[in-house]
Design a protein around this motif. Structure first.
Motif, PDB file in Angstrom:
ATOM      1  N   GLN A   1      -3.688 -17.753   9.108  1.00 43.74           N
ATOM      2  CA  GLN A   1      -3.473 -16.761   8.800  1.00 43.74           C
ATOM      3  C   GLN A   1      -4.269 -16.865   9.249  1.00 43.74           C
ATOM      4  O   GLN A   1      -5.986 -17.268   9.409  1.00 43.74           O
ATOM      5  CB  GLN A   1      -3.325 -16.941   7.327  1.00 43.74           C
ATOM      6  CG  GLN A   1      -3.826 -15.723   6.429  1.00 43.74           C
ATOM      7  CD  GLN A   1      -2.720 -14.054   6.409  1.00 43.74           C
ATOM      8  OE1 GLN A   1      -1.214 -15.074   6.967  1.00 43.74           O
ATOM      9  NE2 GLN A   1      -2.066 -13.825   5.655  1.00 43.74           N
ATOM     10  N   VAL A   2      -5.670 -15.066   9.587  1.00 43.80           N
ATOM     11  CA  VAL A   2      -5.939 -14.399   9.657  1.00 43.80           C
ATOM     12  C   VAL A   2      -6.727 -12.848   8.930  1.00 43.80           C
ATOM     13  O   VAL A   2      -6.234 -11.993   8.360  1.00 43.80           O
ATOM     14  CB  VAL A   2      -6.398 -13.744  11.142  1.00 43.80           C
ATOM     15  CG1 VAL A   2      -7.736 -13.103  11.429  1.00 43.80           C
ATOM     16  CG2 VAL A   2      -6.300 -15.286  11.775  1.00 43.80           C
ATOM     17  N   GLN A   3      -7.994 -13.206   7.997  1.00 39.81           N
ATOM     18  CA  GLN A   3      -8.432 -12.597   7.329  1.00 39.81           C
ATOM     19  C   GLN A   3      -9.322 -11.455   8.358  1.00 39.81           C
ATOM     20  O   GLN A   3     -10.600 -11.827   8.783  1.00 39.81           O
ATOM     21  CB  GLN A   3      -9.002 -12.589   5.995  1.00 39.81           C
ATOM     22  CG  GLN A   3      -7.905 -13.302   5.254  1.00 39.81           C
ATOM     23  CD  GLN A   3      -8.226 -14.802   5.667  1.00 39.81           C
ATOM     24  OE1 GLN A   3      -9.139 -15.442   5.804  1.00 39.81           O
ATOM     25  NE2 GLN A   3      -6.569 -15.269   5.474  1.00 39.81           N
ATOM     26  N   LEU A   4      -8.660 -10.492   8.190  1.00 42.07           N
ATOM     27  CA  LEU A   4     -10.377  -9.440   8.772  1.00 42.07           C
ATOM     28  C   LEU A   4     -10.940  -7.949   7.992  1.00 42.07           C
ATOM     29  O   LEU A   4      -9.910  -7.769   7.180  1.00 42.07           O
ATOM     30  CB  LEU A   4      -9.590  -8.939  10.125  1.00 42.07           C
ATOM     31  CG  LEU A   4      -8.926  -9.068  10.529  1.00 42.07           C
ATOM     32  CD1 LEU A   4      -7.537  -8.131  12.377  1.00 42.07           C
ATOM     33  CD2 LEU A   4      -9.892 -10.000  11.299  1.00 42.07           C
ATOM     34  N   VAL A   5     -12.029  -8.033   8.065  1.00 43.62           N
ATOM     35  CA  VAL A   5     -13.096  -6.950   7.610  1.00 43.62           C
ATOM     36  C   VAL A   5     -13.487  -5.827   8.122  1.00 43.62           C
ATOM     37  O   VAL A   5     -14.249  -6.305   8.258  1.00 43.62           O
ATOM     38  CB  VAL A   5     -13.479  -8.016   5.858  1.00 43.62           C
ATOM     39  CG1 VAL A   5     -14.449  -6.700   5.184  1.00 43.62           C
ATOM     40  CG2 VAL A   5     -12.448  -8.676   5.309  1.00 43.62           C
ATOM     41  N   GLU A   6     -13.095  -4.965   8.010  1.00 39.38           N
ATOM     42  CA  GLU A   6     -13.962  -3.674   8.997  1.00 39.38           C
ATOM     43  C   GLU A   6     -15.379  -3.575   7.957  1.00 39.38           C
ATOM     44  O   GLU A   6     -15.290  -3.171   6.168  1.00 39.38           O
ATOM     45  CB  GLU A   6     -12.714  -2.712   9.401  1.00 39.38           C
ATOM     46  CG  GLU A   6     -11.680  -2.840  10.307  1.00 39.38           C
ATOM     47  CD  GLU A   6     -10.533  -3.730   8.870  1.00 39.38           C
ATOM     48  OE1 GLU A   6     -10.097  -3.111   9.991  1.00 39.38           O
ATOM     49  OE2 GLU A   6     -10.498  -3.681   8.100  1.00 39.38           O
ATOM     50  N   SER A   7     -16.318  -2.737   8.780  1.00 42.43           N
ATOM     51  CA  SER A   7     -17.495  -2.331   8.073  1.00 42.43           C
ATOM     52  C   SER A   7     -18.034  -1.349   9.294  1.00 42.43           C
ATOM     53  O   SER A   7     -17.669  -1.294  10.014  1.00 42.43           O
ATOM     54  CB  SER A   7     -18.350  -3.325   6.812  1.00 42.43           C
ATOM     55  OG  SER A   7     -18.842  -4.481   8.679  1.00 42.43           O
ATOM     56  N   LEU A  20     -18.593   0.078  14.347  1.00 42.85           N
ATOM     57  CA  LEU A  20     -17.794  -0.797  12.894  1.00 42.85           C
ATOM     58  C   LEU A  20     -18.143  -2.222  13.749  1.00 42.85           C
ATOM     59  O   LEU A  20     -18.315  -2.577  15.004  1.00 42.85           O
ATOM     60  CB  LEU A  20     -16.616  -0.122  13.929  1.00 42.85           C
ATOM     61  CG  LEU A  20     -16.508   1.725  13.357  1.00 42.85           C
ATOM     62  CD1 LEU A  20     -14.928   1.814  13.989  1.00 42.85           C
ATOM     63  CD2 LEU A  20     -17.523   2.019  12.338  1.00 42.85           C
ATOM     64  N   THR A  21     -18.132  -2.893  12.129  1.00 42.86           N
ATOM     65  CA  THR A  21     -17.929  -4.210  12.177  1.00 42.86           C
ATOM     66  C   THR A  21     -16.531  -4.754  12.242  1.00 42.86           C
ATOM     67  O   THR A  21     -16.612  -4.406  10.997  1.00 42.86           O
ATOM     68  CB  THR A  21     -19.149  -4.744  11.806  1.00 42.86           C
ATOM     69  OG1 THR A  21     -20.240  -4.157  12.386  1.00 42.86           O
ATOM     70  CG2 THR A  21     -18.890  -6.478  11.552  1.00 42.86           C
ATOM     71  N   CYS A  22     -16.456  -5.754  13.160  1.00 40.72           N
ATOM     72  CA  CYS A  22     -14.950  -6.341  12.299  1.00 40.72           C
ATOM     73  C   CYS A  22     -15.276  -8.232  12.162  1.00 40.72           C
ATOM     74  O   CYS A  22     -15.245  -8.394  12.968  1.00 40.72           O
ATOM     75  CB  CYS A  22     -13.699  -6.078  13.016  1.00 40.72           C
ATOM     76  SG  CYS A  22     -11.946  -6.851  12.371  1.00 40.72           S
ATOM     77  N   ALA A  23     -15.165  -8.577  10.354  1.00 41.86           N
ATOM     78  CA  ALA A  23     -15.505  -9.759  10.770  1.00 41.86           C
ATOM     79  C   ALA A  23     -14.136 -10.425  10.216  1.00 41.86           C
ATOM     80  O   ALA A  23     -13.316 -10.017   9.384  1.00 41.86           O
ATOM     81  CB  ALA A  23     -16.168  -9.961   9.342  1.00 41.86           C
ATOM     82  N   ALA A  24     -13.868 -11.319  10.987  1.00 37.06           N
ATOM     83  CA  ALA A  24     -12.473 -12.061  10.432  1.00 37.06           C
ATOM     84  C   ALA A  24     -12.732 -13.607   9.852  1.00 37.06           C
ATOM     85  O   ALA A  24     -13.962 -14.540  10.786  1.00 37.06           O
ATOM     86  CB  ALA A  24     -11.817 -12.815  12.405  1.00 37.06           C
TER      87      ALA A  24
END
Length: 127
Positions: A1-7, A20-24
């Motif tokens: 499973q992978v969680q991705l959060v954009e900011s 833009l940043t995507c933290a995985a």
């Protein structure tokens, strides 16, 4: 499973820039190709950029024609993060931007090729 959060989304004037940043979090990040997509109201989600996964320091990138020369995708595996640097923004770049991760290392342009998605971040470009 992978969680991705954009900011990093927001309101910017035409001609301006945003990053833009995507933290995985989750499975091995460095081996996964990553993609950026966007979706404007009433439109389908469309490809923006993708970057390959790799066990080395060499990566490949691909861009939609509409953003080529203005957007740059990059990644920092030590931080489990992928970036989308956007410059010379236009009103037509206004959309919700999504980060996505593939199971494999090969770049992809189609939404169906991506297994994991973030919730998206709004980018609004005023003209």
């Amino acid at each position: 499973q992978v969680q991705l959060v954009e900011s990093g989304g927001g309101l910017v004037q035409a001609g301006g820039s945003l990053r833009l940043t995507c933290a995985a979090a989750g499975r091995t990040f460095s081996s996964s190709a990553m993609g950026w997509f966007r979706q404007a109201p009433g439109n389908e989600r469309e490809f923006v950029a993708t970057i390959s996964g790799s066990g080395t320091s060499v990566y490949y990138a691909d861009y939609a024609d509409s953003v080529k020369g203005r957007f740059t995708v990059s990644r920092d595996n030590a931080k489990n993060t992928v970036y989308l640097q956007m410059s010379s923004l236009k009103a037509e770049d206004t959309a919700v931007y999504y980060c996505a991760a593939r199971l494999g290392s090969t770049m992809g342009r189609r939404t169906i090729e991506y297994a994991y998605w973030g919730q998206g971040t709004q980018v609004t470009v005023s003209s």
